[in-house]
Design a protein around this motif. Structure first.
Motif, PDB file in Angstrom:
ATOM      1  N   SER A   1       0.833  -1.216   0.000  1.00  0.00           N
ATOM      2  CA  SER A   1       0.000   0.000   0.000  1.00  0.00           C
ATOM      3  C   SER A   1       0.858   1.253   0.000  1.00  0.00           C
ATOM      4  CB  SER A   1      -0.947  -0.027   1.212  1.00  0.00           C
ATOM      5  OG  SER A   1      -0.171  -0.187   2.376  1.00  0.00           O
ATOM      6  N   LEU A   2       2.103   1.133  -0.438  1.00  0.00           N
ATOM      7  CA  LEU A   2       3.021   2.285  -0.389  1.00  0.00           C
ATOM      8  C   LEU A   2       2.488   3.454  -1.215  1.00  0.00           C
ATOM      9  CD1 LEU A   2       6.328   0.232  -0.777  1.00  0.00           C
ATOM     10  CD2 LEU A   2       5.290   1.095   1.329  1.00  0.00           C
ATOM     11  N   HIS A   3       1.856   3.150  -2.351  1.00  0.00           N
ATOM     12  CA  HIS A   3       1.314   4.214  -3.214  1.00  0.00           C
ATOM     13  C   HIS A   3       0.216   4.990  -2.494  1.00  0.00           C
ATOM     14  CE1 HIS A   3      -1.086   0.609  -3.717  1.00  0.00           C
ATOM     15  NE2 HIS A   3      -2.104   1.398  -3.964  1.00  0.00           N
ATOM     16  N   GLU A   4      -0.483   4.320  -1.573  1.00  0.00           N
ATOM     17  CA  GLU A   4      -1.555   5.015  -0.825  1.00  0.00           C
ATOM     18  C   GLU A   4      -0.951   6.026   0.131  1.00  0.00           C
ATOM     19  OE1 GLU A   4      -4.062   2.146   1.108  1.00  0.00           O
ATOM     20  OE2 GLU A   4      -4.603   1.222  -0.803  1.00  0.00           O
ATOM     21  N   SER A   5       0.095   5.602   0.844  1.00  0.00           N
ATOM     22  CA  SER A   5       0.697   6.543   1.802  1.00  0.00           C
ATOM     23  C   SER A   5       1.327   7.719   1.059  1.00  0.00           C
ATOM     24  CB  SER A   5       1.706   5.836   2.705  1.00  0.00           C
ATOM     25  OG  SER A   5       2.687   5.207   1.923  1.00  0.00           O
ATOM     26  N   LEU A   6       1.733   7.513  -0.200  1.00  0.00           N
ATOM     27  CA  LEU A   6       2.305   8.610  -0.992  1.00  0.00           C
ATOM     28  C   LEU A   6       1.216   9.450  -1.653  1.00  0.00           C
ATOM     29  CD1 LEU A   6       5.113   6.468  -2.660  1.00  0.00           C
ATOM     30  CD2 LEU A   6       5.537   8.498  -1.236  1.00  0.00           C
TER      31      LEU A   6
ATOM     32  N   PRO B   1     -11.932  -3.037 -14.149  1.00  0.00           N
ATOM     33  CA  PRO B   1     -12.958  -3.974 -13.675  1.00  0.00           C
ATOM     34  C   PRO B   1     -12.415  -4.941 -12.620  1.00  0.00           C
ATOM     35  CG  PRO B   1     -12.925  -3.894 -16.076  1.00  0.00           C
ATOM     36  CD  PRO B   1     -11.751  -3.102 -15.608  1.00  0.00           C
ATOM     37  N   PHE B   2     -11.098  -5.087 -12.532  1.00  0.00           N
ATOM     38  CA  PHE B   2     -10.534  -6.105 -11.636  1.00  0.00           C
ATOM     39  C   PHE B   2      -9.792  -5.537 -10.440  1.00  0.00           C
ATOM     40  CE2 PHE B   2     -10.696  -7.836 -15.952  1.00  0.00           C
ATOM     41  CZ  PHE B   2     -11.741  -8.725 -15.727  1.00  0.00           C
ATOM     42  N   GLY B   3      -9.655  -4.227 -10.374  1.00  0.00           N
ATOM     43  CA  GLY B   3      -8.933  -3.633  -9.249  1.00  0.00           C
ATOM     44  C   GLY B   3      -8.507  -2.226  -9.615  1.00  0.00           C
ATOM     45  N   ILE B   4      -7.443  -1.756  -8.972  1.00  0.00           N
ATOM     46  CA  ILE B   4      -6.942  -0.423  -9.333  1.00  0.00           C
ATOM     47  C   ILE B   4      -5.535  -0.553  -9.892  1.00  0.00           C
ATOM     48  CG2 ILE B   4      -8.314   0.778  -7.561  1.00  0.00           C
ATOM     49  CD1 ILE B   4      -5.367   1.177  -6.277  1.00  0.00           C
ATOM     50  N   ALA B   5      -5.131   0.464 -10.657  1.00  0.00           N
ATOM     51  CA  ALA B   5      -3.767   0.494 -11.183  1.00  0.00           C
ATOM     52  C   ALA B   5      -3.240   1.902 -10.975  1.00  0.00           C
ATOM     53  CB  ALA B   5      -3.779   0.142 -12.668  1.00  0.00           C
ATOM     54  N   LEU B   6      -1.937   2.034 -10.814  1.00  0.00           N
ATOM     55  CA  LEU B   6      -1.366   3.378 -10.662  1.00  0.00           C
ATOM     56  C   LEU B   6      -1.434   4.101 -11.996  1.00  0.00           C
ATOM     57  CD1 LEU B   6       1.776   3.129  -8.374  1.00  0.00           C
ATOM     58  CD2 LEU B   6      -0.646   3.020  -7.831  1.00  0.00           C
TER      59      LEU B   6
ATOM     60  N   GLU C   1       6.054   7.871 -15.388  1.00  0.00           N
ATOM     61  CA  GLU C   1       6.121   8.633 -14.146  1.00  0.00           C
ATOM     62  C   GLU C   1       4.720   8.694 -13.546  1.00  0.00           C
ATOM     63  OE1 GLU C   1       8.688  12.336 -12.395  1.00  0.00           O
ATOM     64  OE2 GLU C   1       7.876  12.569 -14.411  1.00  0.00           O
ATOM     65  N   THR C   2       4.639   8.520 -12.230  1.00  0.00           N
ATOM     66  CA  THR C   2       3.342   8.567 -11.544  1.00  0.00           C
ATOM     67  C   THR C   2       2.949  10.029 -11.333  1.00  0.00           C
ATOM     68  OG1 THR C   2       4.342   8.656  -9.360  1.00  0.00           O
ATOM     69  CG2 THR C   2       3.947   6.442 -10.279  1.00  0.00           C
ATOM     70  N   SER C   3       1.889  10.231 -10.543  1.00  0.00           N
ATOM     71  CA  SER C   3       1.443  11.609 -10.292  1.00  0.00           C
ATOM     72  C   SER C   3       2.418  12.370  -9.395  1.00  0.00           C
ATOM     73  CB  SER C   3       0.044  11.593  -9.666  1.00  0.00           C
ATOM     74  OG  SER C   3       0.047  10.797  -8.496  1.00  0.00           O
ATOM     75  N   MET C   4       3.437  11.690  -8.856  1.00  0.00           N
ATOM     76  CA  MET C   4       4.411  12.383  -7.989  1.00  0.00           C
ATOM     77  C   MET C   4       5.761  12.420  -8.696  1.00  0.00           C
ATOM     78  SD  MET C   4       4.982  11.656  -3.998  1.00  0.00           S
ATOM     79  CE  MET C   4       6.212  12.492  -3.040  1.00  0.00           C
ATOM     80  N   PRO C   5       6.338  13.609  -8.895  1.00  0.00           N
ATOM     81  CA  PRO C   5       7.613  13.697  -9.607  1.00  0.00           C
ATOM     82  C   PRO C   5       8.684  12.808  -8.964  1.00  0.00           C
ATOM     83  CG  PRO C   5       6.701  15.890  -9.228  1.00  0.00           C
ATOM     84  CD  PRO C   5       5.829  14.929  -8.475  1.00  0.00           C
ATOM     85  N   GLY C   6       9.409  12.094  -9.821  1.00  0.00           N
ATOM     86  CA  GLY C   6      10.519  11.265  -9.323  1.00  0.00           C
ATOM     87  C   GLY C   6      10.125   9.846  -8.970  1.00  0.00           C
TER      88      GLY C   6
END
Ligand SMILES: Cc1cc2nc3c(=O)[nH]c(=O)nc-3n(C[C@H](O)[C@H](O)[C@H](O)COP(=O)(O)OP(=O)(O)OC[C@H]3O[C@@H](n4cnc5c(N)ncnc54)[C@H](O)[C@@H]3O)c2cc1C
Length: 297
Positions: free
Chosen positions: A232-237, A245-250, A257-262
């Motif tokens: 759940s590291l992405h949640e704390s960030l 349909p099967f879950g969530i993806a980043l 790159e995710t929504s957080m730089p770096g």
């Protein structure tokens, strides 16, 4: 200070490490050794490694990475993550504190086994999720599909390339009348009732037990349980996600790159469409190169 910490050292994470190691960047890969396909006897569809046990492919990859002096593979769980670009910190399950300028998240997803006797035991053998992975070996045989919602209708068309002997198990779902009409037109039987148990005979061959009506035997059962990220590291960030349909993806951009730089993400954790080893490796390589290029002076 490390250049990059990679969390999850399977197909995506090791592919990222390879690119970074070849660019002589200092990398630590943290991994707990539980790839999603560890239940499968063989992995299919990866060019050059077709029909090999998945753990053998990963062991060979780790061996090849030993050539690169700046890559450190560590068997440990990443427990928490903090910081921002150029100064991330990661704490491992055994209390070690690590720092890096960039992070790559590649910790994959875990399939959530339904509470049906025999389901978890037969996952990867007589119950599988993907025809590209396991369809060829049972082509032309009798397949079963456990319905999981309207998206299951797409599988009916897809499976036709492998077999014209398909049985749908409604498993308590209300299948819409237009979909039922299409199944009837295709002469695909729908077995009503809930699945209450699954027994395996031989290599595959599943017997599906139902709460109403007799058991039904198939040669291979396809099912799509929901999955969730393996950590759940992405949640704390607070990283942005997309629903599937099967879950969530980043959520990632074209450089991964995710929504957080770096912070970059690769593999099933950030692949809402077609999860595969090939895709995970390609995305891992892209994430590794993107992270490296973001640090050029
Ligand atoms: C039954 C089955 C059969 C499949 N067969 C095929 C096939 O034949 N061909 C194919 O292309 N695909 C197949 N797949 C899909 C394939 O398994 C995935 O697409 C692939 O494993 C994704 O790779 P990944 O690196 O993203 O994640 P994974 O391989 O799942 O690896 C994630 C890694 O992260 C580690 N990890 C998790 N949390 C942490 C943490 N907090 N800290 C450190 N490490 C952590 C895990 O231990 C694991 O090693 C199959 C899937 C299933 C379920």
């Amino acid at each position: 200070m490390n250049d990059v910490i990679i969390i999850g050292g399977s197909f995506a994470g090791l592919a990222a490490a390879l690119q970074l190691g070849r660019a002589r960047r200092k990398v630590i890969v943290l991994d707990t050794g539980l790839p999603r396909n560890r239940f499968a006897g063989h992995s299919h569809g990866l060019l050059g490694h077709d029909h090999k046990p998945p753990l053998d492919i990963l062991a060979e990859a780790r061996q090849q990475l030993a050539r690169y002096p700046t890559i450190r593979l560590v068997h440990a769980r990443a427990d928490s993550v903090a910081g921002a670009i150029d100064q991330f910190s990661v704490t491992t399950g055994d209390g070690q504190g690590l720092e890096a300028r960039r992070l790559i998240l590649s910790y994959g997803v875990a399939d959530q086994m339904p509470d049906i006797p025999g389901f978890a035991d037969n996952w990867g053998a007589s119950i599988v999720p993907c025809p590209y992975c396991d369809g060829f070996e049972v082509a032309g045989q009798h397949w079963g599909l456990v319905w999981s919602g309207p998206q299951s209708h797409n599988y009916v068309r897809l499976y036709h390339d492998w077999t014209d002997r398909l049985t749908v198990f409604a498993d308590g779902h209300d299948i819409a009348p237009d979909i039922r009409a299409d199944l009837e037109r295709r002469a695909i039987p729908v077995v009503e009732g809930r699945v209450t148990g699954i027994a395996r005979h031989g290599d595959h061959h599943a017997t599906v037990k139902l709460d109403a009506g007799p058991d039904v035997a198939v040669d291979m059962l396809f099912a799509h349980p929901r999955n969730k990220p393996s950590a759940s590291l992405h949640e704390s960030l607070g990283l942005a996600t997309v629903n599937t349909p099967f879950g969530i993806a980043l959520q990632v951009d074209e450089r991964r790159e995710t929504s957080m730089p770096g912070i970059y993400a690769a593999g099933d954790l950030a692949n809402p469409l077609m999860a595969s080893v090939t895709a995970a490796i390609a995305q891992g390589a892209t994430a590794g190169i993107s992270a490296q290029q973001s640090m050029l002076v």
